[in-house]
Design a protein around this motif. Structure first.
Motif, PDB file in Angstrom:
ATOM      1  N   VAL A  54       0.848  -1.190   0.000  1.00  0.00           N
ATOM      2  CA  VAL A  54       0.000   0.000   0.000  1.00  0.00           C
ATOM      3  C   VAL A  54       0.884   1.241   0.000  1.00  0.00           C
ATOM      4  N   ASN A 173      -1.354  -0.978  18.277  1.00  0.00           N
ATOM      5  CA  ASN A 173       0.090  -0.823  18.440  1.00  0.00           C
ATOM      6  C   ASN A 173       0.288  -0.053  19.727  1.00  0.00           C
TER       7      ASN A 173
ATOM      8  N   ALA B 177      19.458   0.934  15.057  1.00  0.00           N
ATOM      9  CA  ALA B 177      18.034   0.904  14.707  1.00  0.00           C
ATOM     10  C   ALA B 177      17.574  -0.499  14.326  1.00  0.00           C
ATOM     11  N   VAL B 178      18.491  -1.367  13.920  1.00  0.00           N
ATOM     12  CA  VAL B 178      18.101  -2.750  13.653  1.00  0.00           C
ATOM     13  C   VAL B 178      18.676  -3.692  14.724  1.00  0.00           C
ATOM     14  N   TYR B 240       9.926  -0.798   1.817  1.00  0.00           N
ATOM     15  CA  TYR B 240      10.556   0.169   2.720  1.00  0.00           C
ATOM     16  C   TYR B 240      10.856   1.395   1.870  1.00  0.00           C
ATOM     17  N   ARG B 313      12.322   6.292   7.565  1.00  0.00           N
ATOM     18  CA  ARG B 313      11.349   6.933   6.681  1.00  0.00           C
ATOM     19  C   ARG B 313      11.868   8.294   6.238  1.00  0.00           C
ATOM     20  N   PHE B 320       8.515   1.785  11.640  1.00  0.00           N
ATOM     21  CA  PHE B 320       8.273   0.667  12.547  1.00  0.00           C
ATOM     22  C   PHE B 320       7.339  -0.314  11.850  1.00  0.00           C
ATOM     23  N   LEU B 321       7.631  -1.581  11.981  1.00  0.00           N
ATOM     24  CA  LEU B 321       6.692  -2.582  11.515  1.00  0.00           C
ATOM     25  C   LEU B 321       5.697  -2.821  12.644  1.00  0.00           C
ATOM     26  N   ALA B 322       4.410  -2.747  12.333  1.00  0.00           N
ATOM     27  CA  ALA B 322       3.422  -2.890  13.404  1.00  0.00           C
ATOM     28  C   ALA B 322       2.219  -3.685  12.891  1.00  0.00           C
ATOM     29  N   GLY B 323       1.025  -3.328  13.351  1.00  0.00           N
ATOM     30  CA  GLY B 323      -0.169  -4.142  13.102  1.00  0.00           C
ATOM     31  C   GLY B 323      -0.302  -4.702  11.700  1.00  0.00           C
ATOM     32  N   THR B 324      -0.350  -3.821  10.693  1.00  0.00           N
ATOM     33  CA  THR B 324      -0.630  -4.334   9.345  1.00  0.00           C
ATOM     34  C   THR B 324       0.545  -5.138   8.786  1.00  0.00           C
ATOM     35  N   LEU B 326       3.124  -6.768  10.592  1.00  0.00           N
ATOM     36  CA  LEU B 326       3.419  -7.987  11.347  1.00  0.00           C
ATOM     37  C   LEU B 326       2.205  -8.904  11.437  1.00  0.00           C
ATOM     38  N   PHE B 331       2.383  -4.343   3.832  1.00  0.00           N
ATOM     39  CA  PHE B 331       3.184  -3.172   4.167  1.00  0.00           C
ATOM     40  C   PHE B 331       2.517  -1.895   3.676  1.00  0.00           C
ATOM     41  N   VAL B 332       2.583  -0.863   4.512  1.00  0.00           N
ATOM     42  CA  VAL B 332       2.140   0.465   4.120  1.00  0.00           C
ATOM     43  C   VAL B 332       3.390   1.329   4.024  1.00  0.00           C
TER      44      VAL B 332
END
Lengths: 348, 348
Positions: A54, A173, B177-178, B240, B313, B320-324, B326, B331-332
């Motif tokens: 997206v 989150n 950061a990683v 990304y 970003r 951050f990888l989050a709800g959508t 993980l 990916f957004v």
């Protein structure tokens, strides 16, 4: 179903806001600024991973209406800076995200790209759990949490009724470790125009076997907590050290088929899982919580469950996703599920 | 192939260490402490996501041999605290990870679990890029980077020759950061006993079509840099904001089929991509870099490429990888690939 009051409001910029409360909602709306939306999102297809991505480029400029000292998820007060909710009172509030990744009337996607594109149809909602600026799923009163559960159920039904929506996912989150800077207790809901890859795989697994029903008789060492008809457990195949799942013992495609008693048990158990997390180190435990209900058409076999992914390995150490997780899709876990289950059982 | 010297050493605790250099390696090994390995890893199968999860519980106690002021990836000096490399000189060093997720002779997995289990067969290696404590893929001399490329190629061949190994992946996690706290320039290699899920999907895509060859003629707006026979680009379907891929223009299953000229071009282009990243904000750019070569049996259709996933970003903001991401696998992305490609093109 608890008797509750509901009020629909159209915000000045056109977005929908729905207030829910156990007492009547009578206050008049306060004035709202008119803020323009950014450019609309679109989808592109990843031909190697075979999944939709997206693009919501306007999200870069994400800003919040109110100044820093004013939380956008708090109720508005006369004369103060406007928040997202131009009312002085509510119990639960749901509104369309101001920077949505998926929208009800998306424009056509860009032309001439060297990959397949699609319309970012759907809807992104913010769910404000309470008027109170601090708190959590654990800190809500039983009555407040039950209303929230009924709101999720109602949003499931409303969003699955939207033309073109194939999967609906409430999620939360929580914590700066997962990138959240708004501390007001809230979650989100995404309504997708496709079945996302994780749900495609889960759907296929459930079509081929009753994975959770088969697992339940063997979960004693993994149990964290329970309520009548519901189990909270660390899955024996957890991908995060403190991963917890909450699931009904009988198969339901989603909360919309729960009985009244099941709604209450579900809400209580979710609250207690968060209370256990917070008790673990005596501070709010960061997590990503996702609801996995049946995608459209999978109602006959899919088994609803909630998954919590905390990014913590220990009190001081975060679990970072890196080479093997992001690049290969294979998770390496430092802690055994039977051990973290015991820690969570003993936390309360 | 550049003429290089190579030296095998068995560490006191049994792990293998290989030193590479363009000049002879003659120094004697310094004394090493004997450190015991932790409990051995095992695999469990996730029945809903349908993927293996690696349990390496000893990783929780991960410590490093040397005290804080001494980097474990630097060469050892007479009389100083021992590092992982008990030699005063080398150019590239490869050794078995002291806290491996996958091991050559794994013990049988635990019995009686309610999920499928497997042996964590394989190998985890650390690749130290240089003796110098600071630097990066970009800062290496051309000669050093070329030797490193040949070391990757050699490790590919050695690890694919291991009985039971089905996929080999060199990768680099760079930056706090990683989750990386060791700043000495280094990467890792995992040799897996199964084809991880991401590679399964990519393999299937390549079996069905020449995805990258079909894409190359259309990549002008996405190009970041190039060398004879190689292209660096932001994929038009990037997940990304600053994702970059490096790939040979003709299909190769892995670096082991590159000509000598292609090895040199590949090494130069990788170095320049990192230089562009670092030039973007004038500081080391965090990323996860993964090599996707053909899993065992896919050599006839798979197209080797390198993927960089930076967690940034913008200059100040992390993705951050989050709800959508993980919870759904969708990916957004905030930034358009054609725009970040331009920023990276203009960075040098």
């Amino acid at each position: 179903m608890p008797a509750f009051y509901k009020r629909h409001h159209r915000k000045a910029d056109g977005r929908e806001l729905i207030l829910y409360s156990l007492s009547p909602l009578t206050a008049e709306a306060l004035p709202e600024p008119l803020e323009a939306f950014g450019p609309a999102p679109h989808l592109r297809y990843h031909p190697l991973r075979r999944e939709w991505v997206v693009y919501a480029a306007h999200r870069q400029e994400r800003t919040f209406l109110p100044p820093k000292e004013h939380c956008p998820l708090c109720p508005s007060r006369e004369g103060s800076f406007p928040t997202e909710i131009p009312f002085p009172e509510f119990q639960v509030a749901v509104f369309e995200n101001r920077f949505p990744s998926l929208v009800p009337g998306p424009p056509p996607p860009p032309e001439g790209l060297p990959v397949a594109v699609g319309e970012a149809l759907g809807r992104c909602e913010v769910v404000v759990y309470t008027m109170a600026h601090t708190g959590s799923l654990a800190a809500l009163s039983e009555e407040e949490r039950l209303l929230l559960a009924w709101v999720w159920r109602e949003r499931y039904q409303a969003l699955y009724a939207m033309e073109g929506v194939r999967f609906v996912m409430p999620f939360e989150n929580r914590g700066e470790a997962v990138g959240v800077t708004l501390h007001h207790p809230h979650g989100q809901i995404y309504a997708y125009p496709f079945v996302p890859p994780v749900l495609e795989r889960e759907s296929q697994a459930f079509r081929e076997g009753a994975v959770l029903l088969d697992l339940f008789p063997h979960l004693d060492p993994y149990a964290v907590d329970q309520e009548e008809g519901f189990l909270a457990f660390v899955p024996p195949f957890a991908r995060y050290p403190f991963e917890v799942w909450v699931a009904p013992r009988e198969r339901h495609p989603g909360p919309w088929t729960f009985s009244e008693g099941e709604m209450a048990a579900f809400a209580r158990l979710l609250g207690r899982v968060v209370a256990r997390y917070d008790a673990l180190y005596g501070e709010p435990f960061p997590y990503v919580m996702v609801f996995h209900a049946a995608p459209l058409g999978e109602e006959g076999t899919f088994h609803f469950h909630v998954e919590f992914y905390p990014p913590r390995r220990t009190r001081d150490k975060l679990k970072f996703l890196a080479g093997t997780e992001l690049g290969a899709g294979t998770f390496v876990v430092d802690a055994l599920p039977e051990e973290t289950a015991r820690l969570l059982r003993e936390a309360l």
